[in-house]
Design a protein around this motif. Sequence first.
Motif, mmCIF file in Angstrom:
data_model
loop_
_atom_site.group_PDB
_atom_site.id
_atom_site.type_symbol
_atom_site.label_atom_id
_atom_site.label_comp_id
_atom_site.label_asym_id
_atom_site.label_seq_id
_atom_site.Cartn_x
_atom_site.Cartn_y
_atom_site.Cartn_z
ATOM 1 N N SER A 1 0.838 -1.201 0.000
ATOM 2 C CA SER A 1 0.000 0.000 0.000
ATOM 3 C C SER A 1 0.872 1.250 0.000
ATOM 4 C CB SER A 1 -0.934 0.016 1.206
ATOM 5 O OG SER A 1 -0.204 0.114 2.413
ATOM 6 N N ASP B 1 -7.563 -3.020 3.940
ATOM 7 C CA ASP B 1 -8.300 -2.059 4.773
ATOM 8 C C ASP B 1 -8.101 -0.617 4.317
ATOM 9 O OD1 ASP B 1 -9.229 -4.100 6.474
ATOM 10 O OD2 ASP B 1 -7.349 -4.052 7.614
ATOM 11 N N GLU B 2 -7.339 -0.418 3.259
ATOM 12 C CA GLU B 2 -6.957 0.926 2.827
ATOM 13 C C GLU B 2 -8.124 1.687 2.189
ATOM 14 O OE1 GLU B 2 -3.545 -1.852 2.890
ATOM 15 O OE2 GLU B 2 -5.494 -1.894 1.879
ATOM 16 N N TYR B 3 -8.050 3.001 2.264
ATOM 17 C CA TYR B 3 -8.950 3.873 1.505
ATOM 18 C C TYR B 3 -8.350 4.133 0.127
ATOM 19 C CZ TYR B 3 -12.006 5.145 5.429
ATOM 20 O OH TYR B 3 -12.912 5.122 6.446
ATOM 21 N N TYR B 4 -9.257 4.408 -0.822
ATOM 22 C CA TYR B 4 -8.858 4.734 -2.191
ATOM 23 C C TYR B 4 -9.721 5.875 -2.724
ATOM 24 C CZ TYR B 4 -6.881 -0.042 -2.358
ATOM 25 O OH TYR B 4 -6.193 -1.201 -2.117
ATOM 26 N N LYS C 1 -17.930 3.547 5.573
ATOM 27 C CA LYS C 1 -16.630 4.163 5.295
ATOM 28 C C LYS C 1 -16.600 4.907 3.963
ATOM 29 C CE LYS C 1 -14.035 0.866 8.115
ATOM 30 N NZ LYS C 1 -12.928 -0.131 8.135
ATOM 31 N N LYS D 1 -5.019 6.602 6.380
ATOM 32 C CA LYS D 1 -5.345 5.199 6.098
ATOM 33 C C LYS D 1 -5.433 4.913 4.593
ATOM 34 C CE LYS D 1 -7.990 4.742 10.398
ATOM 35 N NZ LYS D 1 -9.340 4.512 10.977
ATOM 36 N N THR E 1 -13.396 5.539 -0.542
ATOM 37 C CA THR E 1 -13.892 4.421 0.245
ATOM 38 C C THR E 1 -12.864 3.310 0.322
ATOM 39 O OG1 THR E 1 -15.809 2.952 0.560
ATOM 40 C CG2 THR E 1 -15.031 3.241 -1.690
ATOM 41 N N THR E 2 -13.239 2.211 0.966
ATOM 42 C CA THR E 2 -12.414 1.012 1.044
ATOM 43 C C THR E 2 -12.997 -0.056 0.137
ATOM 44 O OG1 THR E 2 -13.693 0.021 2.844
ATOM 45 C CG2 THR E 2 -11.925 1.540 3.472
ATOM 46 N N THR F 1 -9.269 -3.345 -6.494
ATOM 47 C CA THR F 1 -8.772 -1.994 -6.230
ATOM 48 C C THR F 1 -7.255 -1.951 -6.294
ATOM 49 O OG1 THR F 1 -8.861 -2.455 -3.848
ATOM 50 C CG2 THR F 1 -10.697 -1.204 -4.794
#
Length: 383
Positions: A42, A53-56, A206, A218, A256-257, A358
């Motif tokens: 990540s 668990d990451e946001y994008y 989220k 995050k 979002t994730t 993702t």
Amino acid sequence: MYSFSDLEKYLDTIPEKEKTPGGSIRVFHHGKEVFRHSFGFSDREAGVKMTGDEYYFMYSATKPITCATALHAWERGAFILSEPVWWYLPEFKDTQVKEYKPDGSYTLVPQDREMVIQDLFTMSAGLNYDTSSAEIKKIVAETDGYAPTREVMKGIAKMLLEFQPRERWNYSLCHDVLAAVVEVATGVRFSEYMKREIFEPLGMTKSTFRINDEILSKMAQQYWFNYSTGEAEVKGKTNDYIFGDGYDSGGAGIITTIDDYAKFVQAMSMGGVSPNGARILSPSTVKLMSKNMLDEKRMAQFSTWRNNAEYGYGLGVRTKIYEGWGGSICSLGEFGWDGAAGTLCSIDPERQIGIVYTQHMLNPHHEQIHPRIKMLVNLALGY
């Protein structure tokens, strides 16, 4: 039951083969998750591995949710697809059209047919995707960077149409304008309407249009592929399609994730209803959304995109209409879209398959990655 070993092996080659630092995937079948996997980093420079668990930034993977949200409002009578856009956004009534000459110059002519709401869904309204236009920049400057959606629409309406409505298919700011139509038609800010009618019923806690320090901490590092060097380079955690905190970008604004976005894909693969019984769209509306809406002339433009060879375009989504052309083994009616940093959204109502992939790299090599993912998922599921 299922063997995803070939898919997992392929995903693990992506960092080396496609120079994408890392990514994640979720696969659903008959409403149940059957596969998840993360690979690579990540944050490659910091040595932080991808966990899932990451946001994008979802970029254009926002579009299917925007169009589903608009159809949710349509189901409740907020507007009719054949109504003129200017009924809701008066600034679009007199937008002039460029009439091009053979030498590339143009003159301005009036619209010879009204732009209707369905044209926004189908990218046929005559708009372009110039997010750095002087008209948009002026609104951003005049509002001290806040850029309220309705004010930005006034700038977009001054940018001139590239062609008469329904004359061509052109990837553009259509879904940003559609979000503004929904805002006016419902009397609720678009991001709030989406939160109330899509995010909350599906438990997408989220998902948001607003960035903050916690989300940034995050978020997966964002890269871009430099074709000159052949390597992924750090881009930084910015999204040029989000003009300000007042702007709800229906075309590229969701943050979002993968697990949150997957809840939307899971529900759509089951005809618009989630495993917890929340219905966001009727089955007939999901079917309408995935019906090809382009005539032969517009199909000619749409099909020039390599990954569109087997597909038509519905109400905001690529939808499979040909078998064999291009070699896909997805069923007819499989639909979805992707995002500028490489996200894939694929929904197959017939086989009840949902796929979310993702990554966070602009210039994403999606033309190589996405067809392979869809093929390997279908083979793993026995199709």
